[in-house]
Design a protein around this motif. Structure first.
Motif, PDB file in Angstrom:
ATOM      1  N   ILE A 134      -6.827   6.192 -16.260  1.00 17.12           N
ATOM      2  CA  ILE A 134      -6.318   5.351 -14.963  1.00 17.12           C
ATOM      3  C   ILE A 134      -5.353   4.577 -15.300  1.00 17.12           C
ATOM      4  CG2 ILE A 134      -6.569   4.241 -12.839  1.00 17.12           C
ATOM      5  CD1 ILE A 134      -7.549   6.991 -12.327  1.00 17.12           C
ATOM      6  N   SER A 135      -4.017   4.891 -14.655  1.00 18.28           N
ATOM      7  CA  SER A 135      -2.933   3.974 -14.724  1.00 18.28           C
ATOM      8  C   SER A 135      -2.291   3.585 -13.427  1.00 18.28           C
ATOM      9  CB  SER A 135      -1.790   4.656 -15.428  1.00 18.28           C
ATOM     10  OG  SER A 135      -1.283   5.706 -14.900  1.00 18.28           O
ATOM     11  N   LEU A 136      -2.206   2.183 -13.306  1.00 14.61           N
ATOM     12  CA  LEU A 136      -1.567   1.796 -11.905  1.00 14.61           C
ATOM     13  C   LEU A 136      -0.169   2.055 -11.604  1.00 14.61           C
ATOM     14  CD1 LEU A 136      -3.398  -1.497 -11.839  1.00 14.61           C
ATOM     15  CD2 LEU A 136      -4.221   0.389 -10.954  1.00 14.61           C
ATOM     16  N   ASN A 137       0.172   3.590 -11.562  1.00 17.46           N
ATOM     17  CA  ASN A 137       1.511   3.835 -11.261  1.00 17.46           C
ATOM     18  C   ASN A 137       1.505   3.988  -9.554  1.00 17.46           C
ATOM     19  OD1 ASN A 137       0.175   6.258 -10.794  1.00 17.46           O
ATOM     20  ND2 ASN A 137       0.552   6.807 -12.833  1.00 17.46           N
ATOM     21  N   THR A 138       3.001   4.486  -9.322  1.00 15.09           N
ATOM     22  CA  THR A 138       3.165   4.673  -8.171  1.00 15.09           C
ATOM     23  C   THR A 138       2.386   5.965  -7.301  1.00 15.09           C
ATOM     24  OG1 THR A 138       4.959   5.907  -8.520  1.00 15.09           O
ATOM     25  CG2 THR A 138       5.575   3.901  -7.903  1.00 15.09           C
ATOM     26  N   LYS A 139       2.198   6.900  -8.071  1.00 17.15           N
ATOM     27  CA  LYS A 139       1.052   7.918  -7.690  1.00 17.15           C
ATOM     28  C   LYS A 139      -0.159   7.481  -7.547  1.00 17.15           C
ATOM     29  CE  LYS A 139      -0.129  12.543  -8.910  1.00 17.15           C
ATOM     30  NZ  LYS A 139      -0.038  13.771  -9.615  1.00 17.15           N
ATOM     31  N   THR A 140      -0.870   6.650  -8.320  1.00 20.71           N
ATOM     32  CA  THR A 140      -2.101   6.330  -8.265  1.00 20.71           C
ATOM     33  C   THR A 140      -2.245   5.454  -7.072  1.00 20.71           C
ATOM     34  OG1 THR A 140      -2.445   6.322 -10.717  1.00 20.71           O
ATOM     35  CG2 THR A 140      -4.032   4.781  -9.264  1.00 20.71           C
ATOM     36  N   LEU A 141      -1.328   4.433  -6.763  1.00 20.14           N
ATOM     37  CA  LEU A 141      -1.440   3.658  -5.498  1.00 20.14           C
ATOM     38  C   LEU A 141      -1.232   4.451  -4.350  1.00 20.14           C
ATOM     39  CD1 LEU A 141       1.277   1.236  -6.941  1.00 20.14           C
ATOM     40  CD2 LEU A 141      -1.041   0.664  -6.669  1.00 20.14           C
ATOM     41  N   ALA A 142      -0.553   5.579  -4.627  1.00 14.47           N
ATOM     42  CA  ALA A 142      -0.342   6.521  -3.155  1.00 14.47           C
ATOM     43  C   ALA A 142      -1.599   7.093  -2.914  1.00 14.47           C
ATOM     44  CB  ALA A 142       0.818   7.165  -3.173  1.00 14.47           C
ATOM     45  N   ASN A 143      -2.346   7.477  -3.894  1.00 17.04           N
ATOM     46  CA  ASN A 143      -3.426   8.254  -3.768  1.00 17.04           C
ATOM     47  C   ASN A 143      -4.718   7.451  -3.289  1.00 17.04           C
ATOM     48  OD1 ASN A 143      -2.172  10.809  -4.634  1.00 17.04           O
ATOM     49  ND2 ASN A 143      -3.299  10.628  -6.789  1.00 17.04           N
ATOM     50  N   LEU A 144      -4.673   6.271  -3.939  1.00 18.36           N
ATOM     51  CA  LEU A 144      -5.760   5.472  -3.732  1.00 18.36           C
ATOM     52  C   LEU A 144      -5.785   4.577  -2.241  1.00 18.36           C
ATOM     53  CD1 LEU A 144      -7.021   3.695  -7.149  1.00 18.36           C
ATOM     54  CD2 LEU A 144      -8.133   5.478  -5.831  1.00 18.36           C
ATOM     55  N   GLY A 145      -4.400   4.155  -2.174  1.00 18.15           N
ATOM     56  CA  GLY A 145      -4.333   3.401  -1.082  1.00 18.15           C
ATOM     57  C   GLY A 145      -4.408   2.142  -1.131  1.00 18.15           C
ATOM     58  N   ILE A 146      -3.630   0.986  -0.442  1.00 14.51           N
ATOM     59  CA  ILE A 146      -3.215  -0.420  -0.835  1.00 14.51           C
ATOM     60  C   ILE A 146      -4.668  -1.189  -0.754  1.00 14.51           C
ATOM     61  CG2 ILE A 146      -2.806  -0.916   1.595  1.00 14.51           C
ATOM     62  CD1 ILE A 146      -1.390  -2.458  -1.824  1.00 14.51           C
ATOM     63  N   VAL A 147      -5.775  -0.624   0.310  1.00 19.65           N
ATOM     64  CA  VAL A 147      -6.915  -1.359   0.292  1.00 19.65           C
ATOM     65  C   VAL A 147      -7.821  -1.291  -0.834  1.00 19.65           C
ATOM     66  CG1 VAL A 147      -9.033  -1.490   1.519  1.00 19.65           C
ATOM     67  CG2 VAL A 147      -6.962  -1.017   2.646  1.00 19.65           C
ATOM     68  N   ARG A 148      -7.960   0.115  -1.535  1.00 18.83           N
ATOM     69  CA  ARG A 148      -8.651   0.139  -2.740  1.00 18.83           C
ATOM     70  C   ARG A 148      -8.191  -0.617  -3.739  1.00 18.83           C
ATOM     71  NH1 ARG A 148      -9.715   5.588  -1.247  1.00 18.83           N
ATOM     72  NH2 ARG A 148     -11.824   6.165  -0.758  1.00 18.83           N
ATOM     73  N   ILE A 149      -6.653  -0.520  -4.144  1.00 15.21           N
ATOM     74  CA  ILE A 149      -6.113  -1.204  -5.151  1.00 15.21           C
ATOM     75  C   ILE A 149      -6.352  -2.720  -5.350  1.00 15.21           C
ATOM     76  CG2 ILE A 149      -3.844  -1.686  -5.969  1.00 15.21           C
ATOM     77  CD1 ILE A 149      -4.700   1.205  -6.613  1.00 15.21           C
ATOM     78  N   VAL A 150      -6.203  -3.233  -3.894  1.00 16.13           N
ATOM     79  CA  VAL A 150      -6.401  -4.633  -3.756  1.00 16.13           C
ATOM     80  C   VAL A 150      -7.993  -5.147  -4.155  1.00 16.13           C
ATOM     81  CG1 VAL A 150      -6.740  -6.512  -2.344  1.00 16.13           C
ATOM     82  CG2 VAL A 150      -4.683  -5.105  -2.179  1.00 16.13           C
ATOM     83  N   LYS A 151      -8.786  -4.293  -3.830  1.00 14.39           N
ATOM     84  CA  LYS A 151     -10.330  -4.272  -4.233  1.00 14.39           C
ATOM     85  C   LYS A 151     -10.256  -4.163  -5.563  1.00 14.39           C
ATOM     86  CE  LYS A 151     -12.529  -3.054   0.379  1.00 14.39           C
ATOM     87  NZ  LYS A 151     -13.309  -2.033   0.893  1.00 14.39           N
ATOM     88  N   ILE A 152      -9.699  -3.146  -6.341  1.00 14.57           N
ATOM     89  CA  ILE A 152     -10.010  -2.877  -7.695  1.00 14.57           C
ATOM     90  C   ILE A 152      -9.349  -4.303  -8.343  1.00 14.57           C
ATOM     91  CG2 ILE A 152      -8.904  -1.361  -9.759  1.00 14.57           C
ATOM     92  CD1 ILE A 152      -9.379   0.937  -7.935  1.00 14.57           C
ATOM     93  N   GLY A 153      -8.113  -4.597  -8.296  1.00 17.74           N
ATOM     94  CA  GLY A 153      -7.541  -5.721  -8.750  1.00 17.74           C
ATOM     95  C   GLY A 153      -8.263  -6.972  -8.785  1.00 17.74           C
ATOM     96  N   TYR A 154      -8.878  -7.093  -7.318  1.00 16.55           N
ATOM     97  CA  TYR A 154      -9.600  -8.421  -7.208  1.00 16.55           C
ATOM     98  C   TYR A 154     -11.112  -8.396  -8.075  1.00 16.55           C
ATOM     99  CZ  TYR A 154     -12.886 -11.828  -4.766  1.00 16.55           C
ATOM    100  OH  TYR A 154     -13.735 -12.870  -4.618  1.00 16.55           O
TER     101      TYR A 154
END
Length: 530
Positions: A134-154
């Motif tokens: 997994i790489s945190l690029n724009t496509k991954t961000l779009a696929n997962l959505g901002i809520v999941r990304i924030v949870k993953i980062g946190y």
């Protein structure tokens, strides 16, 4: 009289041991193989001219010994294959230029050749493709959505700041490495498909064995380095094995390597006996004297004597073969060892429903993946292989798509007992459901069942040292390979155990520590590959 080594099993470990013996010693190897195939799970199955790789075998190792060994058997290509649109390899939107071997064989003219292939694997989740790793690029961000990304980062930052005090289970290993949210999103469901038990019931050893090098920080560092420098060498010494972007692959599949090795062994005086099911081991004091096997065709039993014995058979079966000489505690641990079994459905199709939306040019614009990890929770399929992309010579008609649908199960469970025709239709419907194929595009199909594919890191695994202490008392017995050592290792590690065992015999070393240390202390681990 010349000395002999009795080798149980003609997989990568057994055949490597035999090759080392016939080329470097005057000791004669006698291989007893239960089936008629060479290579174990590294064999190639041929169905109507189409070739299947059971589990997928990338020929890559951080060991110079293994890399050179492979290339000695099958030299690297010196000309392009039929599906190479260009020599540049793209992976995760970065470019690598492959240097073909000077004066190497032309795969269009000869079969005895090792191809250099693109390493492309992706995750299919939420009916979308994600890069693997997994790489945190724009496509991954779009696929997962901002809520999941924030949870993953946190959750990742949290585990970095407050690491777990103890890591005993595979779940704890994943969480300590990736954080809870990333673990639950991309590791938990797939891993439990593979093993059939919760991650908190699996020893953390599996993580150390299979994904030692993979981490968020290393993936980020690798991505940054890739912008500046791309490795052109197939060795890729400075690249984590989980991030390799190219690998070697026999033109006709992994079985071609081991069929070639088997032929060389026999040419040089080694003996290979097929359909030989080893049933018992005869010992005297701390010395193995002979083994007895049943001929699957005639039903007759035969006993063969030897000076040394190499076992690649499942440990559970080996211990049972010793009979009454096995102490009660060793037998109890052996009886509790568990395995995971494997079913592959081969499908031949006119086309796929999923489209190639990458910048990677392919023959007939097929999606470029070797493997697709199916992370979807509403289907049982674990992985999908596209054999065209392993080697264009694996498929009889290059206008068709030849795939392997991989299922993990337990021998005797509902999946394993399902009739072949029903299982094939079940697999077709699963891929249709998640919109990878249209069921009407299926032309032909077949099914392969492989028992004891994965030695499990649960059951009595945590007591395995009890078995090791018992088998190590026999000075002329060497346990090698994946099932032989009950280690979920790759074929290069299996080969190294065989090479080390032969070196021990040559040097009069009876201790087995250096064999057991392979794939425990070394730094070239692979992730999720066979």
């Amino acid at each position: 009289m010349p000395k002999t080594v009795i080798i149980i099993g003609a997989g990568p470990a057994g055949l490597t041991a035999a090759y080392e013996l016939v080329t470097k010693t005057d000791i004669q190897p006698i291989i007893l193989e239960k089936s008629t195939d060479m290579g174990g799970i590294s064999k190639t199955v041929v169905y109507k001219g189409n070739r299947m790789d059971i589990g997928g075998h990338r020929f890559f190792s951080k060991s110079d010994v293994v890399m050179q060994w492979w290339q000695h058997i099958l030299p690297i290509q010196g000309a392009a294959t039929k599906d190479e649109m260009q020599q540049d390899i793209y992976y995760q939107r970065k470019k690598t230029t492959v240097t073909l071997a000077s004066n190497g064989p032309d795969p269009e003219q000869t079969d005895r050749v090792m191809l250099i292939r693109k390493r492309i694997s992706r995750i299919f989740y939420l009916r979308k493709f994600f890069d693997y790793p997994i790489s945190l690029n724009t496509k991954t961000l779009a696929n997962l959505g901002i809520v999941r990304i924030v949870k993953i980062g946190y959750s990742y930052l949290k585990i970095r700041l407050f690491p777990l005090k103890e890591v005993n289970t595979l779940e704890e290993f994943f969480i300590s490495r990736f954080g809870t949210e990333l673990y639950q999103t991309f590791f938990k469901d797939y891993t439990e498909k593979v093993w059939g038990v919760p991650c908190n019931a699996i020893a953390a050893d599996w993580g150390a064995q299979r994904i030692k090098e993979l981490s968020v920080s290393k993936a980020i560092i690798h991505a940054i380095k890739s912008i500046v420098h791309k490795p052109s060498s197939i060795e890729q010494k400075d690249v984590s094995t989980s991030l390799i972007e190219q690998f070697m692959y026999p033109k006709l599949g992994p079985g071609q390597m081991w069929e070639t090795v088997a032929a060389i062994v026999q040419e040089k005086g080694g003996i290979i006996i097929k359909n030989a099911n080893v049933t018992s081991i005869q010992t005297e004091n701390s010395y193995v004297q002979s083994v007895t096997y049943t001929d699957a065709l005639s039903g007759t039993t035969k006993t063969v004597h030897g000076d040394y014995f190499f076992s690649t058979m499942p440990v559970k079966e080996l211990i049972a073969g010793f009979g009454n000489v096995v102490p009660a505690d060793v037998k109890a641990v052996s009886d509790g060892l568990q395995y995971r079994d494997f079913i592959t459905v081969g499908l031949l199709l006119n086309k796929l429903k999923i489209k190639n939306q990458t910048n990677i040019p392919t023959l007939n614009n097929l999606v470029p993946d070797n493997w697709i990890y199916i992370q979807e929770r509403d289907v049982k399929i674990g992985r999908l292989q596209i054999f065209n992309n392993w080697s264009p010579y694996m498929v009889a008609d290059n206008t068709k798509v030849w795939m392997g649908l991989e299922y993990f199960c337990n021998e005797g469970d509902a999946l394993w007992q399902m009739p072949d025709a029903d299982f094939i239709q079940f697999a077709i419907e699963e891929l249709h459901k998640i919109e990878i194929i249209d069921r009407n595009d299926v032309i032909d199909s077949t099914i392969i069942r492989m028992p004891k594919t994965y030695p499990a890191y649960f059951g009595t695994y945590h007591q395995f040292n009890t078995i090791r202490q018992f088998t190590d008392t026999f000075s002329n017995l060497f346990l090698i390979g994946r099932n032989g050592m009950h280690k979920y290792n790759n074929q290069d590690h299996s080969m190294l155990t065989a090479i080390t065992a032969v070196e021990n015999i040559k040097n009069g070393i009876t201790a087995k520590e250096n064999i057991w240390a392979i794939n425990t202390e070394e730094d070239y681990h692979e992730t999720n590959d066979k």
